[in-house]
Design a protein around this motif. Structure first.
Motif, PDB file in Angstrom:
ATOM      1  N   ARG A   1       0.831  -1.198   0.000  1.00 34.49           N
ATOM      2  CA  ARG A   1       0.000   0.000   0.000  1.00 34.49           C
ATOM      3  C   ARG A   1       0.870   1.256   0.000  1.00 34.49           C
ATOM      4  NH1 ARG A   1      -5.191  -1.273   0.809  1.00 34.49           N
ATOM      5  NH2 ARG A   1      -5.787   0.839   1.418  1.00 34.49           N
ATOM      6  N   VAL A   2       0.369   2.281  -0.715  1.00 35.84           N
ATOM      7  CA  VAL A   2       1.070   3.554  -0.813  1.00 35.84           C
ATOM      8  C   VAL A   2       0.072   4.667  -0.514  1.00 35.84           C
ATOM      9  CG1 VAL A   2       2.355   5.126  -2.317  1.00 35.84           C
ATOM     10  CG2 VAL A   2       2.639   2.653  -2.565  1.00 35.84           C
ATOM     11  N   ASP A   3       0.393   5.511   0.436  1.00 31.43           N
ATOM     12  CA  ASP A   3      -0.492   6.615   0.828  1.00 31.43           C
ATOM     13  C   ASP A   3      -1.895   6.140   1.156  1.00 31.43           C
ATOM     14  OD1 ASP A   3       1.611   8.322   0.491  1.00 31.43           O
ATOM     15  OD2 ASP A   3       0.902   9.187  -1.396  1.00 31.43           O
ATOM     16  N   GLY A   4      -1.991   4.994   1.809  1.00 31.44           N
ATOM     17  CA  GLY A   4      -3.286   4.500   2.264  1.00 31.44           C
ATOM     18  C   GLY A   4      -4.110   3.766   1.235  1.00 31.44           C
ATOM     19  N   THR A   5      -3.561   3.462   0.074  1.00 31.95           N
ATOM     20  CA  THR A   5      -4.300   2.741  -0.956  1.00 31.95           C
ATOM     21  C   THR A   5      -3.379   1.738  -1.628  1.00 31.95           C
ATOM     22  OG1 THR A   5      -5.753   3.023  -2.884  1.00 31.95           O
ATOM     23  CG2 THR A   5      -3.767   4.375  -2.808  1.00 31.95           C
ATOM     24  N   SER A   6      -3.934   0.839  -2.424  1.00 39.14           N
ATOM     25  CA  SER A   6      -3.102  -0.129  -3.134  1.00 39.14           C
ATOM     26  C   SER A   6      -2.220   0.596  -4.140  1.00 39.14           C
ATOM     27  CB  SER A   6      -3.983  -1.156  -3.848  1.00 39.14           C
ATOM     28  OG  SER A   6      -4.746  -0.535  -4.873  1.00 39.14           O
ATOM     29  N   TYR A   7      -1.091  -0.014  -4.451  1.00 38.94           N
ATOM     30  CA  TYR A   7      -0.161   0.656  -5.361  1.00 38.94           C
ATOM     31  C   TYR A   7      -0.764   0.852  -6.744  1.00 38.94           C
ATOM     32  CZ  TYR A   7       3.898   1.678  -8.214  1.00 38.94           C
ATOM     33  OH  TYR A   7       4.766   2.270  -9.104  1.00 38.94           O
ATOM     34  N   ILE A   8      -1.539  -0.118  -7.238  1.00 41.71           N
ATOM     35  CA  ILE A   8      -2.085   0.031  -8.583  1.00 41.71           C
ATOM     36  C   ILE A   8      -3.134   1.148  -8.619  1.00 41.71           C
ATOM     37  CG2 ILE A   8      -3.905  -1.716  -8.294  1.00 41.71           C
ATOM     38  CD1 ILE A   8      -3.328  -2.510 -11.247  1.00 41.71           C
ATOM     39  N   ALA A   9      -3.888   1.337  -7.529  1.00 39.02           N
ATOM     40  CA  ALA A   9      -4.828   2.455  -7.466  1.00 39.02           C
ATOM     41  C   ALA A   9      -4.069   3.781  -7.385  1.00 39.02           C
ATOM     42  CB  ALA A   9      -5.753   2.299  -6.266  1.00 39.02           C
ATOM     43  N   PHE A  10      -2.961   3.776  -6.647  1.00 39.59           N
ATOM     44  CA  PHE A  10      -2.094   4.959  -6.592  1.00 39.59           C
ATOM     45  C   PHE A  10      -1.527   5.269  -7.974  1.00 39.59           C
ATOM     46  CE2 PHE A  10       2.240   6.570  -6.376  1.00 39.59           C
ATOM     47  CZ  PHE A  10       2.121   7.692  -5.572  1.00 39.59           C
ATOM     48  N   LEU A  11      -1.108   4.226  -8.683  1.00 42.02           N
ATOM     49  CA  LEU A  11      -0.486   4.391  -9.990  1.00 42.02           C
ATOM     50  C   LEU A  11      -1.497   4.859 -11.038  1.00 42.02           C
ATOM     51  CD1 LEU A  11       2.197   3.934 -11.593  1.00 42.02           C
ATOM     52  CD2 LEU A  11       1.370   1.607 -12.049  1.00 42.02           C
ATOM     53  N   ALA A  12      -2.757   4.483 -10.889  1.00 37.05           N
ATOM     54  CA  ALA A  12      -3.767   4.799 -11.904  1.00 37.05           C
ATOM     55  C   ALA A  12      -3.876   6.298 -12.141  1.00 37.05           C
ATOM     56  CB  ALA A  12      -5.120   4.216 -11.491  1.00 37.05           C
ATOM     57  N   GLY A  13      -3.891   7.085 -11.066  1.00 40.72           N
ATOM     58  CA  GLY A  13      -3.967   8.536 -11.223  1.00 40.72           C
ATOM     59  C   GLY A  13      -2.775   9.099 -11.967  1.00 40.72           C
ATOM     60  N   GLY A  14      -1.600   8.569 -11.688  1.00 39.96           N
ATOM     61  CA  GLY A  14      -0.400   9.016 -12.390  1.00 39.96           C
ATOM     62  C   GLY A  14      -0.429   8.651 -13.857  1.00 39.96           C
ATOM     63  N   MET A  15      -0.989   7.478 -14.176  1.00 37.74           N
ATOM     64  CA  MET A  15      -1.048   7.062 -15.573  1.00 37.74           C
ATOM     65  C   MET A  15      -2.067   7.874 -16.366  1.00 37.74           C
ATOM     66  SD  MET A  15       1.317   4.902 -16.085  1.00 37.74           S
ATOM     67  CE  MET A  15       2.235   5.962 -14.938  1.00 37.74           C
ATOM     68  N   VAL A  16      -3.153   8.281 -15.731  1.00 37.76           N
ATOM     69  CA  VAL A  16      -4.117   9.147 -16.417  1.00 37.76           C
ATOM     70  C   VAL A  16      -3.465  10.483 -16.750  1.00 37.76           C
ATOM     71  CG1 VAL A  16      -6.259  10.451 -16.134  1.00 37.76           C
ATOM     72  CG2 VAL A  16      -6.162   8.049 -15.447  1.00 37.76           C
ATOM     73  N   ALA A  17      -2.766  11.060 -15.772  1.00 31.42           N
ATOM     74  CA  ALA A  17      -2.087  12.342 -16.002  1.00 31.42           C
ATOM     75  C   ALA A  17      -0.994  12.211 -17.055  1.00 31.42           C
ATOM     76  CB  ALA A  17      -1.512  12.868 -14.683  1.00 31.42           C
ATOM     77  N   SER A  18      -0.199  11.148 -16.972  1.00 30.67           N
ATOM     78  CA  SER A  18       0.891  10.981 -17.937  1.00 30.67           C
ATOM     79  C   SER A  18       0.352  10.674 -19.333  1.00 30.67           C
ATOM     80  CB  SER A  18       1.839   9.873 -17.486  1.00 30.67           C
ATOM     81  OG  SER A  18       1.191   8.609 -17.489  1.00 30.67           O
ATOM     82  N   SER A  19      -0.788   9.983 -19.421  1.00 31.34           N
ATOM     83  CA  SER A  19      -1.393   9.735 -20.720  1.00 31.34           C
ATOM     84  C   SER A  19      -1.808  11.041 -21.381  1.00 31.34           C
ATOM     85  CB  SER A  19      -2.612   8.817 -20.574  1.00 31.34           C
ATOM     86  OG  SER A  19      -3.272   8.655 -21.812  1.00 31.34           O
ATOM     87  N   ALA A  20      -2.400  11.948 -20.591  1.00 32.06           N
ATOM     88  CA  ALA A  20      -2.759  13.264 -21.131  1.00 32.06           C
ATOM     89  C   ALA A  20      -1.516  14.013 -21.598  1.00 32.06           C
ATOM     90  CB  ALA A  20      -3.508  14.070 -20.069  1.00 32.06           C
ATOM     91  N   MET A  21      -0.449  13.945 -20.819  1.00 35.40           N
ATOM     92  CA  MET A  21       0.804  14.605 -21.181  1.00 35.40           C
ATOM     93  C   MET A  21       1.367  14.049 -22.483  1.00 35.40           C
ATOM     94  SD  MET A  21       4.490  14.566 -19.144  1.00 35.40           S
ATOM     95  CE  MET A  21       4.723  12.801 -19.395  1.00 35.40           C
ATOM     96  N   LEU A  22       1.484  12.724 -22.571  1.00 37.18           N
ATOM     97  CA  LEU A  22       2.122  12.114 -23.732  1.00 37.18           C
ATOM     98  C   LEU A  22       1.269  12.251 -24.990  1.00 37.18           C
ATOM     99  CD1 LEU A  22       3.499   8.872 -22.042  1.00 37.18           C
ATOM    100  CD2 LEU A  22       4.787  10.916 -22.687  1.00 37.18           C
ATOM    101  N   THR A  23      -0.038  12.062 -24.863  1.00 37.89           N
ATOM    102  CA  THR A  23      -0.902  12.164 -26.037  1.00 37.89           C
ATOM    103  C   THR A  23      -0.879  13.573 -26.616  1.00 37.89           C
ATOM    104  OG1 THR A  23      -2.368  10.430 -25.187  1.00 37.89           O
ATOM    105  CG2 THR A  23      -3.260  11.892 -26.890  1.00 37.89           C
ATOM    106  N   ALA A  24      -1.024  14.577 -25.751  1.00 36.81           N
ATOM    107  CA  ALA A  24      -1.008  15.967 -26.222  1.00 36.81           C
ATOM    108  C   ALA A  24       0.348  16.327 -26.810  1.00 36.81           C
ATOM    109  CB  ALA A  24      -1.354  16.909 -25.080  1.00 36.81           C
ATOM    110  N   SER A  25       1.411  15.879 -26.179  1.00 38.24           N
ATOM    111  CA  SER A  25       2.753  16.215 -26.652  1.00 38.24           C
ATOM    112  C   SER A  25       3.048  15.568 -28.000  1.00 38.24           C
ATOM    113  CB  SER A  25       3.798  15.769 -25.626  1.00 38.24           C
ATOM    114  OG  SER A  25       3.609  16.445 -24.391  1.00 38.24           O
ATOM    115  N   PHE A  26       2.759  14.277 -28.144  1.00 34.09           N
ATOM    116  CA  PHE A  26       3.071  13.588 -29.392  1.00 34.09           C
ATOM    117  C   PHE A  26       2.200  14.067 -30.538  1.00 34.09           C
ATOM    118  CE2 PHE A  26       4.812   9.588 -27.069  1.00 34.09           C
ATOM    119  CZ  PHE A  26       5.947  10.317 -26.724  1.00 34.09           C
ATOM    120  N   GLU A  27       0.927  14.344 -30.260  1.00 29.38           N
ATOM    121  CA  GLU A  27       0.066  14.881 -31.305  1.00 29.38           C
ATOM    122  C   GLU A  27       0.614  16.204 -31.820  1.00 29.38           C
ATOM    123  OE1 GLU A  27      -3.025  15.635 -33.973  1.00 29.38           O
ATOM    124  OE2 GLU A  27      -2.428  13.766 -32.977  1.00 29.38           O
ATOM    125  N   THR A  28       1.164  17.004 -30.936  1.00 31.07           N
ATOM    126  CA  THR A  28       1.668  18.322 -31.331  1.00 31.07           C
ATOM    127  C   THR A  28       3.012  18.221 -32.044  1.00 31.07           C
ATOM    128  OG1 THR A  28       0.520  19.309 -29.436  1.00 31.07           O
ATOM    129  CG2 THR A  28       2.204  20.643 -30.514  1.00 31.07           C
TER     130      THR A  28
END
Length: 262
Positions: free
Chosen positions: A59-86
């Motif tokens: 557990r990380v910050d009171g939640t499972s690691y994969i749930a913790f990671l999910a928020g980071g992957m959503v943010a990074s997906s927005a970053m990478l998709t917008a960057s590569f499209e541009t």
């Protein structure tokens, strides 16, 4: 082309929609392949690290690691998709296909074109980020319906990174230079802005740098919302993303104007 034909500011509040629509019509023919490409890396990180490394981390910050990671992957997906499209698609439309030259002979200004490109890249970022968020919700790693409040943040994140990538487009002579932006800017942000592990685990100097980066603000907002929590200092993080988007848009448009006037 005279200076008067390349004003920095958009002519009005809706001209950019023509550029957005043109890009959408071109994209929808290859929509499935485009979405698969945009989702591949974040989904591999989510399940590869989340299930594999998560079994050891716990557990990380009171939640499972994969749930913790999910928020980071959503943010990074927005970053990478917008960057590569541009940096790839927008650069191609400007430098290789010369679509911008044709558009600038209409009533649209350079500001309209750049804004349309940025909003289009932000739209794709919203689509890819939402897809990963929904997968996370189906798997039980995100809180419904609290996670829906993260949708505006995903969109703003996409706009901010699209505008930043447009600066790279403005100064890059060819595709070969984009690898430096990918490896020296985007990849470090993925790992040092809280997307994969908590920023609190970083040395003090790295934390100070990470606090200034746009992905840190995106993760600080998206992750707690996906977990059904209220983000700390939410207005500060949201305002920082908006400042990044606005300043990068203005700078990129000015640089593109100088480039096209050569």
């Amino acid at each position: 082309m005279s200076d008067s034909r390349l004003p920095v500011w958009p002519r009005n509040a809706w001209n950019w929609g023509a550029v957005w629509r043109r890009n959408f019509l071109a994209w929808k023919r290859l929509a499935f392949a485009s979405m698969v490409g945009s989702l591949a890396d974040p989904m591999m990180y989510l399940f590869g690290l989340g299930l594999g490394l998560g079994a050891m981390v716990g557990r990380v910050d009171g939640t499972s690691y994969i749930a913790f990671l999910a928020g980071g992957m959503v943010a990074s997906s927005a970053m990478l998709t917008a960057s590569f499209e541009t940096i790839y698609a927008s650069f191609s439309r400007m430098h290789v296909q010369r679509n911008w030259d044709a558009i600038l002979h209409t009533r649209l200004t350079l500001g309209d074109v750049v804004l349309g490109e940025v909003v289009w890249a932000g739209s794709k970022a919203l689509l890819s980020g939402t897809a990963i968020m929904l997968v996370s919700a189906v798997m039980g790693y995100s809180a419904w319906p609290a996670m829906l409040f993260s949708l505006p943040i995903i969109a703003i994140t996409g706009l901010a990174f699209a505008a930043l990538a447009m600066i790279v487009v403005a100064v890059s002579p060819s595709y070969d230079y984009f690898v430096f932006y990918q490896t020296l800017v985007l990849t470090p942000m993925l790992f040092f802005c809280g997307g994969v592990f908590p920023i609190a685990r970083l040395p003090h100097g790295f934390r100070q740098v990470a606090d200034l980066l746009p992905l840190t603000h995106a993760v600080a907002l998206i992750r707690p919302l996906m977990l059904g929590r209220v983000p700390d200092e939410g207005w500060w993080h949201a305002g920082s993303l908006c400042v990044y988007a606005l300043c990068a848009f203005l700078l990129s448009t000015a640089l593109l104007r100088r480039r096209l006037m050569r």
